[in-house]
Scaffold this motif. Structure first.
Motif, mmCIF file in Angstrom:
data_model
loop_
_atom_site.group_PDB
_atom_site.id
_atom_site.type_symbol
_atom_site.label_atom_id
_atom_site.label_comp_id
_atom_site.label_asym_id
_atom_site.label_seq_id
_atom_site.Cartn_x
_atom_site.Cartn_y
_atom_site.Cartn_z
ATOM 1 N N VAL A 7 -19.949 16.836 -83.402
ATOM 2 C CA VAL A 7 -19.074 15.757 -83.870
ATOM 3 C C VAL A 7 -17.785 15.869 -83.062
ATOM 4 N N ALA A 8 -17.378 14.744 -82.488
ATOM 5 C CA ALA A 8 -16.087 14.681 -81.795
ATOM 6 C C ALA A 8 -15.116 13.917 -82.675
ATOM 7 N N PHE A 9 -13.928 14.477 -82.834
ATOM 8 C CA PHE A 9 -12.867 13.871 -83.624
ATOM 9 C C PHE A 9 -11.766 13.455 -82.649
ATOM 10 N N LEU A 10 -11.520 12.148 -82.551
ATOM 11 C CA LEU A 10 -10.468 11.649 -81.675
ATOM 12 C C LEU A 10 -9.207 11.470 -82.509
ATOM 13 N N ARG A 11 -8.066 11.770 -81.914
ATOM 14 C CA ARG A 11 -6.804 11.663 -82.653
ATOM 15 C C ARG A 11 -6.020 10.429 -82.226
ATOM 16 N N GLY A 12 -5.620 9.651 -83.220
ATOM 17 C CA GLY A 12 -4.639 8.599 -82.997
ATOM 18 C C GLY A 12 -5.117 7.354 -82.285
ATOM 19 N N ILE A 13 -6.384 6.976 -82.460
ATOM 20 C CA ILE A 13 -6.826 5.716 -81.866
ATOM 21 C C ILE A 13 -6.905 4.636 -82.940
ATOM 22 N N ASN A 14 -6.790 3.396 -82.500
ATOM 23 C CA ASN A 14 -6.930 2.227 -83.385
ATOM 24 C C ASN A 14 -6.009 2.297 -84.599
ATOM 25 N N VAL A 15 -4.789 2.795 -84.389
ATOM 26 C CA VAL A 15 -3.804 2.888 -85.467
ATOM 27 C C VAL A 15 -2.713 1.849 -85.196
ATOM 28 N N SER A 16 -2.490 0.969 -86.150
ATOM 29 C CA SER A 16 -1.448 -0.067 -86.043
ATOM 30 C C SER A 16 -1.556 -0.879 -84.753
ATOM 31 N N GLY A 17 -2.784 -1.160 -84.346
ATOM 32 C CA GLY A 17 -3.004 -1.986 -83.157
ATOM 33 C C GLY A 17 -2.735 -1.297 -81.837
ATOM 34 N N LYS A 18 -2.493 0.022 -81.877
ATOM 35 C CA LYS A 18 -2.199 0.763 -80.653
ATOM 36 C C LYS A 18 -3.394 1.621 -80.253
ATOM 37 N N ARG A 19 -3.447 1.902 -78.946
ATOM 38 C CA ARG A 19 -4.522 2.720 -78.367
ATOM 39 C C ARG A 19 -5.884 2.256 -78.880
ATOM 40 N N PHE A 71 -10.200 4.149 -70.779
ATOM 41 C CA PHE A 71 -9.304 3.349 -71.616
ATOM 42 C C PHE A 71 -7.847 3.401 -71.159
ATOM 43 N N GLY A 72 -7.505 4.401 -70.330
ATOM 44 C CA GLY A 72 -6.176 4.442 -69.743
ATOM 45 C C GLY A 72 -5.101 5.142 -70.559
ATOM 46 N N PHE A 73 -5.486 5.937 -71.535
ATOM 47 C CA PHE A 73 -4.488 6.701 -72.283
ATOM 48 C C PHE A 73 -5.083 8.020 -72.751
ATOM 49 N N ASP A 74 -4.156 8.958 -73.030
ATOM 50 C CA ASP A 74 -4.526 10.300 -73.490
ATOM 51 C C ASP A 74 -4.931 10.269 -74.959
ATOM 52 N N VAL A 75 -6.086 10.812 -75.254
ATOM 53 C CA VAL A 75 -6.538 10.940 -76.636
ATOM 54 C C VAL A 75 -6.972 12.387 -76.856
ATOM 55 N N PRO A 76 -6.250 13.120 -77.691
ATOM 56 C CA PRO A 76 -6.707 14.470 -78.012
ATOM 57 C C PRO A 76 -8.094 14.419 -78.676
ATOM 58 N N VAL A 77 -8.961 15.345 -78.280
ATOM 59 C CA VAL A 77 -10.335 15.385 -78.783
ATOM 60 C C VAL A 77 -10.639 16.802 -79.263
ATOM 61 N N ILE A 78 -11.164 16.901 -80.468
ATOM 62 C CA ILE A 78 -11.637 18.173 -81.010
ATOM 63 C C ILE A 78 -13.125 18.004 -81.272
ATOM 64 N N VAL A 79 -13.927 18.940 -80.803
ATOM 65 C CA VAL A 79 -15.383 18.867 -80.971
ATOM 66 C C VAL A 79 -15.858 20.067 -81.777
ATOM 67 N N LYS A 80 -16.720 19.776 -82.751
ATOM 68 C CA LYS A 80 -17.318 20.826 -83.594
ATOM 69 C C LYS A 80 -18.835 20.667 -83.575
ATOM 70 N N THR A 81 -19.541 21.781 -83.694
ATOM 71 C CA THR A 81 -20.993 21.711 -83.876
ATOM 72 C C THR A 81 -21.268 21.280 -85.312
ATOM 73 N N LEU A 110 -7.971 21.819 -86.464
ATOM 74 C CA LEU A 110 -7.091 22.395 -85.459
ATOM 75 C C LEU A 110 -7.906 22.722 -84.210
ATOM 76 N N SER A 111 -7.293 22.534 -83.041
ATOM 77 C CA SER A 111 -8.028 22.771 -81.797
ATOM 78 C C SER A 111 -8.373 24.243 -81.591
ATOM 79 N N SER A 112 -7.654 25.131 -82.269
ATOM 80 C CA SER A 112 -7.963 26.568 -82.224
ATOM 81 C C SER A 112 -7.277 27.252 -83.400
ATOM 82 N N GLN A 113 -7.514 28.533 -83.525
ATOM 83 C CA GLN A 113 -6.881 29.323 -84.587
ATOM 84 C C GLN A 113 -5.389 29.440 -84.270
ATOM 85 N N PRO A 114 -4.509 29.061 -85.209
ATOM 86 C CA PRO A 114 -3.063 29.154 -84.950
ATOM 87 C C PRO A 114 -2.585 30.605 -84.903
#
Length: 182
Positions: A7-19, A71-81, A110-114
């Motif tokens: 499963v890939a989790f994308l951060r901050g897309i399709n929020v308030s008409g942005k990205r 898409f032309g913009f940075d999207v943080p991605v976290i992937v989990k099995t 979280l992308s890794s253990q803090p």
């Protein structure tokens, strides 16, 4: 060739008409990357797929780079099995059915253990109407007033823990696990 479910989790897309990232286009992009059985769930950026790539971090980098190119913009991605996702759900310390039904339980992936020092600094702060627990690479959050009014939100967590993060509610996490097991 063995295929692993992710499963890939994308951060901050399709929020308030942005990205804006149309799900049809996102699925097609994933298929061009040779990801198999690609499914998306809701517009906030959840992708279930299979791949022969064995490292989730490699897939996160691959998806991040392709999204930026396409898409032309940075999207943080976290992937989990699928196993990682299942463990995250199982370790949730906030199990009140009343809270779950009222949509008060969130998983901040979280992308890794803090770092321990950053976790200790965070633990010294109080967040009224909110409880949290960090287990491995997930911050479990109970928001008495709902996530939209939470002080301990994704931006604050990223800033305090110096780590990439993205939040999903209890229902979404369970629906993704269900999609993985179909």
């Amino acid at each position: 060739m063995i295929l692993i479910t992710y499963v890939a989790f994308l951060r901050g897309i399709n929020v308030s008409g942005k990205r804006k990232v149309p799900m049809v286009e996102l699925r097609a992009m994933c298929e061009r990357l040779n990801l198999q059985d690609v499914k998306t769930y809701i517009q906030s950026g959840n992708i279930v797929f299979k791949s022969s790539i064995v490292k989730a971090k490699d897939l996160a980098i691959l998806l991040h780079n392709e999204i930026k190119k396409h898409f032309g913009f940075d999207v943080p991605v976290i992937v989990k099995t699928v196993d990682g996702l299942s463990q995250i759900i199982e370790k949730n310390p906030f199990i009140s059915q009343e809270d779950i039904a009222a949509n008060k339980i969130y998983f901040v992936l979280l992308s890794s253990q803090p770092a321990n020092e950053l976790l200790e600094n965070l633990s010294e702060e109080t967040f009224e109407n909110e409880e949290y627990a960090v287990i491995d690479s997930c911050l479990y959050l109970k928001c008495a007033l709902g996530y939209g009014r939470a002080k301990l939100n994704n931006n604050l967590i990223e800033r305090k823990l110096k780590i990439l993060a993205t939040a999903r509610n209890y229902r979404t996490m369970n629906k993704l696990l269900e999609l993985c097991n179909q």
